[in-house]
Design an enzyme around this catalytic site. Structure first.
Site, PDB file in Angstrom:
ATOM      1  CB  THR A  84     -10.265  24.217 -13.533  1.00 29.57           C
ATOM      2  OG1 THR A  84     -10.935  23.813 -14.613  1.00 29.57           O
ATOM      3  CG2 THR A  84     -11.604  24.933 -11.984  1.00 29.57           C
ATOM      4  NE  ARG A  98     -15.677  15.104 -14.042  1.00 39.35           N
ATOM      5  CZ  ARG A  98     -14.939  15.823 -13.176  1.00 39.35           C
ATOM      6  NH1 ARG A  98     -15.691  17.526 -13.945  1.00 39.35           N
ATOM      7  NH2 ARG A  98     -14.336  15.645 -12.575  1.00 39.35           N
ATOM      8  CB  VAL A  99     -20.785  16.508  -9.906  1.00 35.52           C
ATOM      9  CG1 VAL A  99     -19.734  17.495  -9.088  1.00 35.52           C
ATOM     10  CG2 VAL A  99     -22.289  16.514 -10.828  1.00 35.52           C
ATOM     11  N   GLY A 100     -17.703  16.804 -10.882  1.00 38.35           N
ATOM     12  CA  GLY A 100     -16.622  17.156 -10.299  1.00 38.35           C
ATOM     13  C   GLY A 100     -16.133  18.250  -9.024  1.00 38.35           C
ATOM     14  CG  ASP A 101     -12.045  19.599  -8.085  1.00 38.51           C
ATOM     15  OD1 ASP A 101     -12.198  19.097  -9.589  1.00 38.51           O
ATOM     16  OD2 ASP A 101     -11.872  20.005  -7.864  1.00 38.51           O
ATOM     17  CB  THR A 123      -7.747  23.174 -11.092  1.00 33.79           C
ATOM     18  OG1 THR A 123      -7.186  22.935 -12.558  1.00 33.79           O
ATOM     19  CG2 THR A 123      -5.493  24.296 -10.737  1.00 33.79           C
ATOM     20  N   GLY A 124      -7.129  20.577 -11.389  1.00 38.02           N
ATOM     21  CA  GLY A 124      -6.904  19.530 -11.622  1.00 38.02           C
ATOM     22  C   GLY A 124      -7.999  17.707 -11.738  1.00 38.02           C
ATOM     23  N   GLY A 176     -10.361  15.943 -11.105  1.00 36.42           N
ATOM     24  CA  GLY A 176     -11.457  16.129  -9.986  1.00 36.42           C
ATOM     25  C   GLY A 176     -11.935  15.137  -8.999  1.00 36.42           C
TER      26      GLY A 176
HETATM   27  N1  ASP Z   1     -10.920  19.864 -11.749  1.00 38.53           N
HETATM   28  C1  ASP Z   1     -11.562  19.985 -12.246  1.00 38.53           C
HETATM   29  C2  ASP Z   1     -12.872  18.721 -12.682  1.00 38.53           C
HETATM   30  O1  ASP Z   1     -12.488  18.176 -12.446  1.00 38.53           O
HETATM   31  C3  ASP Z   1     -11.077  20.341 -14.161  1.00 38.53           C
HETATM   32  C4  ASP Z   1      -9.895  21.001 -13.901  1.00 38.53           C
HETATM   33  O2  ASP Z   1      -9.324  21.314 -12.776  1.00 38.53           O
HETATM   34  O3  ASP Z   1      -8.890  21.127 -14.939  1.00 38.53           O
HETATM   35  O4  ASP Z   1     -14.046  19.172 -13.170  1.00 38.53           O
END
Ligand code: ASP
Length: 293
Positions: free
Chosen positions: A162, A190-193, A213-214, A216
Site C-alpha cells: 500500500t 470489502r473496503v479498508g482503512d 498501512t497494515g 485495515g
Molecule cells: N491497509 C490496507 C487495507 O487494509 C492494506 C495495507 O496497508 O497493506 O486495505
C-alpha cells in the site's frame, strides 16, 4: 514561511527478500516527485498526489497497477486524500478500471459536495470529471496473478505495498494521501482503512498529517490516523506519537502495520510493527531523499 518536507511509504509488510532495490527506487522516485512540487513553491496537496501517483504507476506496489486481487481475481482499489487547513477531504472505495485512484479521490475533495464515493457511482463520477477509464486487465500484473493462484486456499492477507505520502508546504499546509488495492484475496466489496478519513489518512495543519498501512480492519477498529494525531498533539514529539500509535494498533487493534507522520513544524517520523515498511523522506537539508531501509 515553513520548511517544506515530504515522507512517503510503500506499505507495511513489504518483502525485502524480493527485489529490494525496486522498492528503494520506487519510494525514492515518489519522494522526488512530491519534492519537485514543494521545492517549486507548490502545495502539499499537489505534492502528496504526485508522490502517490508515482507509486500507483509502479507495478511493484499494491496500488493502481500492481494492486492485489480480490478472491474473484479482480482489482478493487481504495484511496483517500486530505488537506489540513480546512479539513477538506475526498475518498473512493472499491473502484475498478482507474489507473490513479488518488486523483479520483482528489476530484471528490474538489467537488466539495461529498467525501466518499464507491463502486460504480465513483466510476460515473470519474467519467463526468474527465478521468479516463483504463482496461481492467492493464492493472493486473503477473506477480499478482501468481500470488492470487497461491492464495486461493487462504481467505485474505495484508500484502504490504500500500502507498502513502504526507507533506508540509512552505505556507504551513499539511496534506496526506493513501492508496491501495487492499488485502490479497479479500471479499469483493470489502473496503479498508485506506478509503476512510480518520483511519488510513488524516491531516490537520495545526497538528500534522498521517498515512497508515497494515491490517485495515485493525486500523479501522482503533481509528488509527486520528489517534496518531491526538498523540502528536499531546506529546509534540513525532517519533513518540508514531511509536505509541503503532503500539495501539497492535495491542488494542490486534493487528500489524505502520504509519508515517509529518507535524506542523515539518518534522517527519514513522513506525511499524512489521519487519519492513519502505520509507523515503525529503527536505531542504538533504541533497536527495533519505531511504532508511
Ligand atoms: N491497509 C490496507 C487495507 O487494509 C492494506 C495495507 O496497508 O497493506 O486495505
Amino acid at each position: 514561511m515553513r520548511v517544506p518536507t515530504i515522507i512517503v511509504h510503500g506499505g507495511a509488510g513489504a518483502d525485502l527478500s524480493d527485489a529490494p532495490d525496486e522498492l528503494r527506487h520506487g519510494v525514492r522516485a515518489a519522494a522526488q516527485a512530491g519534492w519537485q512540487v514543494l521545492a517549486s513553491g507548490g502545495s502539499a496537496l499537489d505534492a502528496v498526489e504526485s508522490a502517490v501517483r508515482s507509486l500507483e504507476d509502479h507495478p511493484r506496489f499494491n496500488a493502481g497497477r500492481g494492486s492485489v486481487l480480490t478472491v474473484d481475481g479482480t482489482v478493487e482499489m481504495d484511496a483517500s486524500i486530505m488537506e489540513g487547513d480546512r479539513l477538506e477531504c475526498g475518498a473512493v472505495a472499491a473502484v475498478t478500471r482507474i489507473a490513479n485512484p488518488i486523483t479520483l479521490a482528489r476530484r471528490v475533495l474538489e467537488s466539495r459536495r461529498h467525501v466518499l464515493l464507491v463502486g460504480p457511482g465513483a466510476i460515473q463520477f470519474a467519467r463526468s470529471s474527465g478521468i479516463a477509464e483504463c482496461a481492467a486487465e492493464s492493472l493486473v500484473t503477473d506477480r499478482q496473478r501468481r500470488r492470487h493462484a497461491q492464495l486461493a486456499a487462504r481467505s485474505s492477507a495484508a500484502d504490504g505495498g500500500t502507498v502513502g505520502a504526507v507533506a508540509l508546504d512552505r505556507h504551513g499546509t499539511v496534506a496526506a494521501a493513501t492508496s491501495t488495492g487492499g488485502t490479497a484475496g479479500k471479499h469483493s466489496g470489502r473496503v479498508g482503512d485506506s478509503a476512510l478519513i480518520g483511519s488510513g489518512t488524516y491531516a490537520d495543519s495545526s497538528i500534522g498529517g498521517v498515512s497508515c498501512t497494515g491490517d485495515g480492519e485493525a486500523i479501522v477498529r482503533v481509528v488509527l490516523g486520528s489517534r496518531a494525531l491526538h498523540y502528536l498533539k499531546e506529546a509534540d514529539n513525532p517519533d513518540y506519537a508514531a511509536k505509541v500509535a503503532v503500539d495501539l494498533l497492535v495491542e488494542e487493534g490486534r493487528g500489524q502495520g505502520g504509519l508515517i507522520l509529518v507535524d506542523w513544524r515539518g518534522r517527519a517520523a514513522y513506525a511499524h510493527s512489521t519487519p519492513l515498511m519502505p520509507v523515503a523522506i525529503m527536505s531542504p537539508t538533504l541533497a536527495e531523499p533519505r531511504v532508511p531501509f
